[in-house]
Write a protein that holds these residues in place. Structure first.
Motif, mmCIF file in Angstrom:
data_model
loop_
_atom_site.group_PDB
_atom_site.id
_atom_site.type_symbol
_atom_site.label_atom_id
_atom_site.label_comp_id
_atom_site.label_asym_id
_atom_site.label_seq_id
_atom_site.Cartn_x
_atom_site.Cartn_y
_atom_site.Cartn_z
ATOM 1 N N CYS A 34 -2.028 31.236 -1.034
ATOM 2 C CA CYS A 34 -0.941 32.130 -1.464
ATOM 3 C C CYS A 34 -0.390 32.905 -0.266
ATOM 4 C CB CYS A 34 -1.458 33.107 -2.523
ATOM 5 S SG CYS A 34 -0.272 34.386 -2.973
ATOM 6 N N GLN A 35 0.931 33.020 -0.230
ATOM 7 C CA GLN A 35 1.560 33.649 0.930
ATOM 8 C C GLN A 35 1.857 35.133 0.724
ATOM 9 O OE1 GLN A 35 4.662 30.591 0.855
ATOM 10 N NE2 GLN A 35 4.274 30.362 3.043
ATOM 11 N N SER A 36 1.597 35.643 -0.467
ATOM 12 C CA SER A 36 1.927 37.051 -0.700
ATOM 13 C C SER A 36 0.825 37.943 -0.137
ATOM 14 C CB SER A 36 2.071 37.313 -2.196
ATOM 15 O OG SER A 36 0.793 37.403 -2.773
ATOM 16 N N CYS A 45 -0.454 35.170 -6.196
ATOM 17 C CA CYS A 45 0.657 35.856 -6.878
ATOM 18 C C CYS A 45 1.277 35.012 -7.978
ATOM 19 C CB CYS A 45 1.705 36.275 -5.859
ATOM 20 S SG CYS A 45 2.650 34.893 -5.193
ATOM 21 N N GLY A 46 1.212 33.680 -7.814
ATOM 22 C CA GLY A 46 1.780 32.803 -8.840
ATOM 23 C C GLY A 46 3.274 32.593 -8.713
ATOM 24 N N ILE A 47 3.917 33.265 -7.749
ATOM 25 C CA ILE A 47 5.380 33.124 -7.650
ATOM 26 C C ILE A 47 5.887 32.767 -6.255
ATOM 27 C CG2 ILE A 47 6.007 34.588 -9.634
ATOM 28 C CD1 ILE A 47 6.298 36.917 -7.646
ATOM 29 N N CYS A 48 5.019 32.814 -5.242
ATOM 30 C CA CYS A 48 5.512 32.461 -3.898
ATOM 31 C C CYS A 48 5.660 30.942 -3.806
ATOM 32 C CB CYS A 48 4.571 32.996 -2.822
ATOM 33 S SG CYS A 48 2.991 32.139 -2.749
ATOM 34 N N CYS A 51 2.307 29.186 -4.080
ATOM 35 C CA CYS A 51 1.745 29.169 -5.430
ATOM 36 C C CYS A 51 2.496 28.182 -6.329
ATOM 37 C CB CYS A 51 1.776 30.568 -6.054
ATOM 38 S SG CYS A 51 0.481 31.650 -5.414
HETATM 39 ZN ZN LIG Z 1 1.475 33.242 -4.091
#
Ligand SMILES: [Zn+2]
Length: 315
Positions: A34-36, A45-48, A51
């Motif tokens: 994950c990059q957040s 995060c589930g949105i980057c 993810c």
């Molecule tokens: Zn992420």
């Protein structure tokens, strides 16, 4: 800051069938990729971009191998493909994750092929080796992995027997099994000494350190009275729990299941890299304390606490 701290390059996850090794490895992979900024969220995060690629099932920095045919063996070509893959630069972030399942499906030749990668791992790579029967793996492979073992559940008969022996204790049979990591007699012996209370002191102090600056020299002096072996052993179990909580957010595999709330508070102040580094440091100090004839127990405890404190401040 995470970049300057190296995670172990290979982790051997083992435990009985059905305990969720693959789920654990996949959850760790998603979080590591994950990059957040995860310091506040404690999870992927589930949105980057990373993810989303993970969720879609085609993250280029995640590579899994498993037996492809009825031989149930990993082929040498698969290991060669893996080795080639980890030597490439990562595609998105700065890390590449490999999952080998089951790692014990390697014969001598395939294990030897992998060994070189474990001995001189590319800095960006992180390998998860999964096994229900880790003893089938060559010692040369095992010794180059950080090992995390998932404890099996106990039978109802074991629990009933232990429960019948418990009088006047706040611990349930189930909790004692978790804490002992052994059979019913070992679990029963835990309530005879002060071991379990020592563990509570450690967790409370670590929690205090996570919310305010503390006098680590004073804490070290208090801990010394509990015995170095006790402290380092419990610390390793506590850190493993912190890692589990960080990755799963559930209590199903915790050792110190009765201290979950306090552990969760500590988890919030540390990132995954710090926890793994702390685990390695305590493990190293434990090995040193076992191999040295004369050593200063207070200075070892101080070193562990200073190391811990610094990893928190880096956040
Ligand atoms: Zn992420």
């Amino acid at each position: 800051m995470q970049q300057q701290n190296r995670l172990p390059n290979a982790i051997l996850l083992s435990g009985p069938e059905g305990i969720g090794l693959k789920e654990f490895a996949k959850s760790a992979a998603m979080q590591l990729l994950c990059q957040s900024n995860q310091i506040k969220t404690n999870s992927a995060c589930g949105i980057c971009k990373s993810c989303l690629l993970y969720i879609a099932g085609n993250h280029p920095d995640l590579y899994s191998i498993e037996p492809e045919d009825s031989s149930r063996q990993l082929k040498i070509a698969q290991i060669r493909g893996l080795i080639e893959y980890v030597t490439l630069k990562s595609f998105i972030g700065n890390r590449k994750i490999v999952i080998i399942e089951p790692a014990d499906a390697m014969n001598r030749a395939t294990a030897n092929a992998l060994l070189k990668t474990l001995e001189e791992p590319p800095s960006q790579s992180m390998l998860f080796l999964l096994s229900n029967i880790p003893s089938k793996l060559p010692i040369t492979i095992r010794s180059r992995c950080q090992q995390i073992y998932f404890k099996p559940a106990h039978t109802n008969a074991d629990i009933d027997w232990l429960q019948s022996k418990l009088v006047d204790t706040k611990y349930s049979a189930e909790t004692l099994f978790r804490l002992s990591g052994g059979g019913p007699l070992r679990a029963l012996s835990l309530i005879e000494g002060e071991q379990l209370e020592f563990r509570i002191i450690l967790v409370k102090d670590l929690k205090l350190m996570s919310i305010k600056s503390c006098d680590t020299v004073q804490i070290a002096a208090n801990w010394q009275a509990l015995g170095i072996d006790n402290i380092l052993n419990w610390l390793m179990k506590i850190i493993l729990d912190l890692i589990r909580l960080k990755l799963q957010r559930e209590r199903s595999h915790l050792i110190n299941v009765d201290l979950k709330e306090d552990l969760q508070d500590i988890v919030n102040s540390l990132d995954l890299n710090s926890m793994v580094r702390n685990y390695n440091f305590v493990l190293l100090k434990h090995q040193q304390s076992l191999s040295l004839m004369n050593y200063n127990t207070l200075s070892i405890i101080e070193e562990v606490l200073f190391y811990w404190n610094n990893s928190e401040m880096e956040n």
